[in-house]
Design a protein around this motif. Structure first.
Motif, PDB file in Angstrom:
ATOM      1  N   ALA A 152      27.263   2.878 -10.288  1.00 51.82           N
ATOM      2  CA  ALA A 152      26.792   4.264 -10.200  1.00 51.82           C
ATOM      3  C   ALA A 152      27.739   5.106  -9.351  1.00 51.82           C
ATOM      4  O   ALA A 152      28.082   6.234  -9.717  1.00 51.82           O
ATOM      5  CB  ALA A 152      25.379   4.294  -9.620  1.00 51.82           C
ATOM      6  N   CYS A 153      28.196   4.527  -8.235  1.00 54.80           N
ATOM      7  CA  CYS A 153      29.132   5.260  -7.362  1.00 54.80           C
ATOM      8  C   CYS A 153      30.428   5.564  -8.093  1.00 54.80           C
ATOM      9  O   CYS A 153      30.992   6.652  -7.959  1.00 54.80           O
ATOM     10  CB  CYS A 153      29.446   4.449  -6.101  1.00 54.80           C
ATOM     11  N   GLY A 154      30.887   4.583  -8.869  1.00 50.06           N
ATOM     12  CA  GLY A 154      32.145   4.767  -9.590  1.00 50.06           C
ATOM     13  C   GLY A 154      32.070   5.834 -10.663  1.00 50.06           C
ATOM     14  O   GLY A 154      33.089   6.298 -11.169  1.00 50.06           O
ATOM     15  N   LEU A 155      30.854   6.213 -11.038  1.00 48.13           N
ATOM     16  CA  LEU A 155      30.683   7.166 -12.138  1.00 48.13           C
ATOM     17  C   LEU A 155      30.340   8.565 -11.663  1.00 48.13           C
ATOM     18  O   LEU A 155      30.226   9.486 -12.469  1.00 48.13           O
ATOM     19  CB  LEU A 155      29.559   6.676 -13.062  1.00 48.13           C
ATOM     20  N   ILE A 156      30.171   8.730 -10.358  1.00 47.35           N
ATOM     21  CA  ILE A 156      29.632   9.977  -9.838  1.00 47.35           C
ATOM     22  C   ILE A 156      30.530  11.170 -10.156  1.00 47.35           C
ATOM     23  O   ILE A 156      30.056  12.286 -10.329  1.00 47.35           O
ATOM     24  CB  ILE A 156      29.367   9.868  -8.308  1.00 47.35           C
ATOM     25  N   ASN A 157      31.834  10.927 -10.284  1.00 45.28           N
ATOM     26  CA  ASN A 157      32.720  12.057 -10.569  1.00 45.28           C
ATOM     27  C   ASN A 157      33.028  12.186 -12.062  1.00 45.28           C
ATOM     28  O   ASN A 157      33.978  12.858 -12.434  1.00 45.28           O
ATOM     29  CB  ASN A 157      34.020  11.927  -9.771  1.00 45.28           C
ATOM     30  N   ARG A 158      32.215  11.513 -12.901  1.00 39.33           N
ATOM     31  CA  ARG A 158      32.439  11.542 -14.348  1.00 39.33           C
ATOM     32  C   ARG A 158      33.887  11.251 -14.683  1.00 39.33           C
ATOM     33  O   ARG A 158      34.608  12.091 -15.242  1.00 39.33           O
ATOM     34  CB  ARG A 158      32.067  12.922 -14.927  1.00 39.33           C
ATOM     35  N   PRO A 159      34.369  10.071 -14.324  1.00 40.22           N
ATOM     36  CA  PRO A 159      35.799   9.794 -14.491  1.00 40.22           C
ATOM     37  C   PRO A 159      36.204   9.669 -15.956  1.00 40.22           C
ATOM     38  O   PRO A 159      35.384   9.282 -16.789  1.00 40.22           O
ATOM     39  CB  PRO A 159      35.975   8.456 -13.773  1.00 40.22           C
ATOM     40  N   ARG A 160      37.449  10.003 -16.240  1.00 38.98           N
ATOM     41  CA  ARG A 160      37.977   9.785 -17.593  1.00 38.98           C
ATOM     42  C   ARG A 160      38.263   8.301 -17.781  1.00 38.98           C
ATOM     43  O   ARG A 160      38.165   7.769 -18.878  1.00 38.98           O
ATOM     44  CB  ARG A 160      39.285  10.570 -17.784  1.00 38.98           C
ATOM     45  N   ILE A 161      38.681   7.668 -16.679  1.00 34.01           N
ATOM     46  CA  ILE A 161      38.955   6.231 -16.746  1.00 34.01           C
ATOM     47  C   ILE A 161      38.209   5.544 -15.609  1.00 34.01           C
ATOM     48  O   ILE A 161      38.251   5.996 -14.475  1.00 34.01           O
ATOM     49  CB  ILE A 161      40.459   5.932 -16.574  1.00 34.01           C
ATOM     50  N   LEU A 162      37.518   4.465 -15.963  1.00 28.13           N
ATOM     51  CA  LEU A 162      36.812   3.704 -14.930  1.00 28.13           C
ATOM     52  C   LEU A 162      37.518   2.364 -14.742  1.00 28.13           C
ATOM     53  O   LEU A 162      37.787   1.660 -15.712  1.00 28.13           O
ATOM     54  CB  LEU A 162      35.359   3.484 -15.335  1.00 28.13           C
ATOM     55  N   PHE A 163      37.844   2.054 -13.499  1.00 28.10           N
ATOM     56  CA  PHE A 163      38.475   0.773 -13.185  1.00 28.10           C
ATOM     57  C   PHE A 163      37.424  -0.176 -12.622  1.00 28.10           C
ATOM     58  O   PHE A 163      36.733   0.150 -11.665  1.00 28.10           O
ATOM     59  CB  PHE A 163      39.581   0.969 -12.146  1.00 28.10           C
ATOM     60  N   LEU A 164      37.308  -1.335 -13.246  1.00 24.05           N
ATOM     61  CA  LEU A 164      36.340  -2.331 -12.789  1.00 24.05           C
ATOM     62  C   LEU A 164      37.099  -3.585 -12.386  1.00 24.05           C
ATOM     63  O   LEU A 164      37.772  -4.192 -13.208  1.00 24.05           O
ATOM     64  CB  LEU A 164      35.380  -2.690 -13.914  1.00 24.05           C
ATOM     65  N   ASP A 165      37.004  -3.952 -11.127  1.00 22.42           N
ATOM     66  CA  ASP A 165      37.698  -5.155 -10.673  1.00 22.42           C
ATOM     67  C   ASP A 165      36.686  -6.287 -10.545  1.00 22.42           C
ATOM     68  O   ASP A 165      35.826  -6.259  -9.683  1.00 22.42           O
ATOM     69  CB  ASP A 165      38.373  -4.872  -9.322  1.00 22.42           C
ATOM     70  N   GLU A 166      36.818  -7.260 -11.422  1.00 21.75           N
ATOM     71  CA  GLU A 166      35.898  -8.408 -11.436  1.00 21.75           C
ATOM     72  C   GLU A 166      34.439  -7.940 -11.335  1.00 21.75           C
ATOM     73  O   GLU A 166      33.759  -8.253 -10.354  1.00 21.75           O
ATOM     74  CB  GLU A 166      36.212  -9.348 -10.261  1.00 21.75           C
ATOM     75  N   PRO A 167      33.960  -7.235 -12.354  1.00 20.11           N
ATOM     76  CA  PRO A 167      32.644  -6.614 -12.201  1.00 20.11           C
ATOM     77  C   PRO A 167      31.486  -7.586 -12.034  1.00 20.11           C
ATOM     78  O   PRO A 167      30.419  -7.181 -11.579  1.00 20.11           O
ATOM     79  CB  PRO A 167      32.480  -5.797 -13.486  1.00 20.11           C
ATOM     80  N   THR A 168      31.669  -8.846 -12.373  1.00 22.02           N
ATOM     81  CA  THR A 168      30.526  -9.759 -12.249  1.00 22.02           C
ATOM     82  C   THR A 168      30.816 -10.928 -11.319  1.00 22.02           C
ATOM     83  O   THR A 168      30.137 -11.954 -11.368  1.00 22.02           O
ATOM     84  CB  THR A 168      30.102 -10.309 -13.629  1.00 22.02           C
ATOM     85  N   LEU A 169      31.813 -10.771 -10.467  1.00 27.09           N
ATOM     86  CA  LEU A 169      32.170 -11.852  -9.544  1.00 27.09           C
ATOM     87  C   LEU A 169      30.965 -12.250  -8.689  1.00 27.09           C
ATOM     88  O   LEU A 169      30.333 -11.420  -8.058  1.00 27.09           O
ATOM     89  CB  LEU A 169      33.309 -11.395  -8.629  1.00 27.09           C
ATOM     90  N   GLY A 170      30.674 -13.538  -8.702  1.00 26.50           N
ATOM     91  CA  GLY A 170      29.623 -14.043  -7.827  1.00 26.50           C
ATOM     92  C   GLY A 170      28.209 -13.788  -8.303  1.00 26.50           C
ATOM     93  O   GLY A 170      27.258 -14.027  -7.577  1.00 26.50           O
ATOM     94  N   LEU A 171      28.066 -13.265  -9.515  1.00 31.67           N
ATOM     95  CA  LEU A 171      26.710 -13.018 -10.006  1.00 31.67           C
ATOM     96  C   LEU A 171      26.238 -14.210 -10.838  1.00 31.67           C
ATOM     97  O   LEU A 171      27.041 -14.915 -11.442  1.00 31.67           O
ATOM     98  CB  LEU A 171      26.684 -11.760 -10.874  1.00 31.67           C
ATOM     99  N   ASP A 172      24.927 -14.424 -10.889  1.00 27.94           N
ATOM    100  CA  ASP A 172      24.418 -15.506 -11.725  1.00 27.94           C
ATOM    101  C   ASP A 172      24.453 -15.085 -13.197  1.00 27.94           C
ATOM    102  O   ASP A 172      24.707 -13.931 -13.521  1.00 27.94           O
ATOM    103  CB  ASP A 172      23.005 -15.917 -11.293  1.00 27.94           C
ATOM    104  N   VAL A 173      24.193 -16.050 -14.069  1.00 27.82           N
ATOM    105  CA  VAL A 173      24.398 -15.826 -15.500  1.00 27.82           C
ATOM    106  C   VAL A 173      23.569 -14.658 -16.033  1.00 27.82           C
ATOM    107  O   VAL A 173      24.086 -13.795 -16.741  1.00 27.82           O
ATOM    108  CB  VAL A 173      24.075 -17.115 -16.287  1.00 27.82           C
ATOM    109  N   GLN A 174      22.287 -14.600 -15.667  1.00 31.03           N
ATOM    110  CA  GLN A 174      21.439 -13.521 -16.179  1.00 31.03           C
ATOM    111  C   GLN A 174      21.918 -12.158 -15.695  1.00 31.03           C
ATOM    112  O   GLN A 174      22.038 -11.216 -16.473  1.00 31.03           O
ATOM    113  CB  GLN A 174      19.977 -13.681 -15.722  1.00 31.03           C
ATOM    114  N   THR A 175      22.207 -12.088 -14.395  1.00 31.64           N
ATOM    115  CA  THR A 175      22.645 -10.817 -13.829  1.00 31.64           C
ATOM    116  C   THR A 175      23.960 -10.397 -14.461  1.00 31.64           C
ATOM    117  O   THR A 175      24.203  -9.220 -14.685  1.00 31.64           O
ATOM    118  CB  THR A 175      22.812 -10.931 -12.306  1.00 31.64           C
ATOM    119  N   ARG A 176      24.786 -11.387 -14.749  1.00 30.56           N
ATOM    120  CA  ARG A 176      26.060 -11.072 -15.357  1.00 30.56           C
ATOM    121  C   ARG A 176      25.846 -10.446 -16.742  1.00 30.56           C
ATOM    122  O   ARG A 176      26.432  -9.414 -17.057  1.00 30.56           O
ATOM    123  CB  ARG A 176      26.905 -12.347 -15.492  1.00 30.56           C
TER     124      ARG A 176
END
Lengths: 337, 312
Positions: A152-176
């Motif tokens: 949500a924070c990454g989207l607050i400025n309505r970016p043209r490009i969103l960079f996601l670094d390891e978006p699911t690192l350390g999350l369990d399977v369902q959360t991922r």
């Protein structure tokens, strides 16, 4: 303008050397097209985060250049920062503040007027389903909730490009899986370009339009997941027969069969169009009087691609002491929940 | 064509947002404020009250015999033999020297007033030290990297910490001063409530100066242990090679040399001028000029370094 809409990120010979000796990113070239999800896939320490940090202007390239939406990352860093959104690998939200306060803080950093940011914060919290927790301190959030807050924070400025670094690192399977859905939803909702890194193959397969496999700071191969799988040259058919005779030569003669290996009585056959080829193999064997007892077929996964190109051993080299530490900290915090 | 747009934050917007963040964090943890105030209060109680220098020269601590013999050679003109002097009168005479001696050395007659004003300087040193530490934390937790990826000015990142340290220190100084008055600090006859504004201004200036230094030192550090070792090393001489606890004039030459360039001495002197001493306008002007110059030079260095070194 037309050129810009085609290639929103372009890197040429992008290189980063740490402490004058550790080459984290080694002359990589790639381009990202407008509206696609582009993934950097590689083991820990391959240079993914370093690349992303250069593109988001937090790290300076040692050599080479890159542009984001036509802005040079070294010379026009300010312009780059204004048009991108970043969801870092670590949980960067301030734990002492509430989710809502964190989003508003992000908005303020982009200079978004308070009226607009309040409205957007409510919308985004709704989107990532954190409305009920918006006034709770972030330290009470679970790993999945934190990740959603980062989105949500990454989207607050309505970016043209969103960079996601390891978006699911350390999350369990369902959360991922849930996070993947959010990412897909966000892309649909805002129609932006996504640049992501991951070391999870399923993730790259499930989300990315195109991927680049990176190892030891170099891009080894790139393309869509389908193309890459296809490049391995077909499906794997495993067959067993009752008779104790070698059928390798016989199977090899069947059309579309590329490779046959006898592995202790069962045969590993690499063939194109496996679904069509398998019946022909059975027929050929029957005609010679053999009895097929077992047959199985697997389509190549990105895993096979990965192993083919990066080699079997998963390295666990630290990218830099700092990156390693922050990653470890993120993991620890994620697991503590 | 699409829902995206570009935002250009004003310098002030980002600065204020980051400062508010720090202040919110602070207000949400009243225990930190409590500890930060408790420490100087303990110093005041244990050190300021226990080290009762004034009492050393009171009639109670000088026990003269009833009759004190004094050699005639002491007299002007010298006489032969010995003369007898009334002991209790002599004790009284020495006791009367006490306050005069205290006033001569400390400027005031009680050590407690002297050192409790010094405690405000100590607060400034510790608060600015922690603001330097907090940027190390922000780096380790990834918050700094996220902020760096936004268009907020690099200078604002540094200056929000500076501003935060200043606001904290000013708030704590208020509490300490109020407590000191309750415990027996005696303000001078030149003191007016307006002087409090001068206290704030002086505290603000040194906060800007010191936290700029501590932040500049912390810019590239990612280990708080290293940072802690460095600031401790700096804080010790800053505190003791200054007039925080003792007058500079009583120190050996080489410490005096340090104390005279130490900005902490100038803050402490300004604070004392404004509260417990008879206000000496020219001394106060020199104090403020020095503090102002120090703040300008170090914050300029801090902001220049932040442009250069925040992006690695």
């Amino acid at each position: 303008m037309n050129l810009m809409s085609e290639e929103v990120i372009k890197a040429e010979g992008l290189t980063r050397v740490f402490n004058k000796s550790l080459v984290a990113v080694d002359h990589v070239n790639f381009s990202v097209k407008d509206g696609e999800i582009f993934g950097f896939l590689g083991p820990n320490g391959a240079g993914k985060t370093t690349t992303i940090n250069m593109l988001i202007t937090v790290l300076k390239p040692t050599e080479g250049k890159a542009s984001v939406l036509g802005y040079d990352i070294a010379k026009q860093a300010y312009n780059v920062r204004s048009v991108i959104g970043v969801v870092p690998q670590e949980y960067t939200a301030d734990e002492d503040l509430t989710g809502y306060e964190n989003i508003i803080l992000c908005a303020d950093l982009y200079g978004i007027p308070r009226e607009t940011s309040k409205k957007r914060a409510v919308e985004l919290l709704q989107l990532v389903e954190l409305t009920d927790f918006k006034d709770k301190r972030v330290e009470t959030y679970s790993g999945g909730m934190r990740r959603r807050l980062e989105l949500a924070c990454g989207l607050i400025n309505r970016p043209r490009i969103l960079f996601l670094d390891e978006p699911t690192l350390g999350l369990d399977v369902q959360t991922r899986a849930a996070t993947w859905n959010y990412i897909k939803l966000l892309k649909k909702e805002f129609g932006m370009t996504l640049f992501m890194t991951t070391h999870y193959l399923e993730e790259a397969d499930a989300l990315c339009d195109r991927i680049a496999i990176i190892d030891h700071g170099k891009i080894i191969v790139g393309g869509s997941p389908e193309e890459l799988k296809h490049s391995l040259g077909g499906d794997i058919i495993t067959i067993s027969i009752k008779e104790n005779l070698d059928i390798s030569d016989l199977v090899r003669k069947v059309e579309n069969v590329k490779e046959v290996k006898n592995e202790d009585g069962s045969y590993r056959i690499k063939a194109e169009y496996g679904e069509v080829t398998a019946p022909f193999i059975i027929e050929a064997l029957r005609n010679k009087g053999y009895t097929v007892t077992k047959l199985s077929m697997t389509e190549p996964t990105l895993n096979d691609v990965y192993l083919e190109y990066t080699g079997r051993s998963m390295r666990d080299v630290e990218e830099s002491r700092e990156a390693f530490r922050t990653q470890r900290m993120t993991l620890r915090r994620a697991r503590a929940r | 064509m699409n829902k995206t747009n570009e935002h250009r934050p004003s310098r002030f917007h980002g600065l204020w947002a980051l400062t508010v963040r720090e202040l919110k964090k602070w207000l949400k943890e009243p225990i930190i404020l409590f500890m930060a105030v408790l420490q100087p209060v303990l110093w005041m109680g244990l050190f300021g009250k226990a080290m009762n220098l004034g009492a050393m020269f009171s009639s109670g601590s000088i026990n003269m015999p009833e009759i004190v013999p004094i050699p005639g050679s002491f007299l002007i003109p010298p006489q032969s033999g010995t003369i007898a002097v009334n002991g209790s009168a002599l004790s009284q005479m020495f006791a009367d020297f006490g306050p005069a001696m205290m006033r001569n050395i400390f400027g005031v007659t009680d050590y407690f007033s002297y050192m409790s004003v010094g405690m405000i300087s100590m607060i400034v040193m510790f608060t600015t030290m922690f603001s330097g530490m907090s940027i190390v934390w922000d780096r380790r937790l990834g918050f700094l990297d996220k902020v760096l990826s936004t268009p907020v000015s690099r200078g604002a990142i540094i200056f929000s910490k500076v501003l935060n340290a200043a606001l904290r220190a000013m708030f704590q100084a208020t509490i300490i001063l109020a407590l000191a008055v309750v415990f027996g600090l005696q303000v001078s006859s030149t003191f007016t409530p307006l002087n409090i504004l001068g206290v704030y201004a002086a505290v603000f200036l040194l906060c800007v100066g010191l936290s700029s230094i501590f932040l500049a030192l912390a810019l590239r550090s990612s280990k708080q242990e290293t940072q802690m070792a460095i600031v401790n090393l700096i804080n010790m001489p800053l505190m003791f090679a200054s007039n925080t606890f003792y007058p500079i004039a009583m120190m050996p030459e080489w410490i005096q040399a340090i104390a005279r360039v130490n900005p902490v001495s100038y803050l402490t002197d300004a604070l004392r001028q404004l509260t417990i001493l008879q206000l000496d306008a020219s001394a106060l002007i020199i104090d403020f000029a020095y503090l102002g110059l120090f703040a300008i030079v170090t914050s300029a260095i801090g902001i220049l370094l932040s442009w250069r070194y925040l992006t690695k």
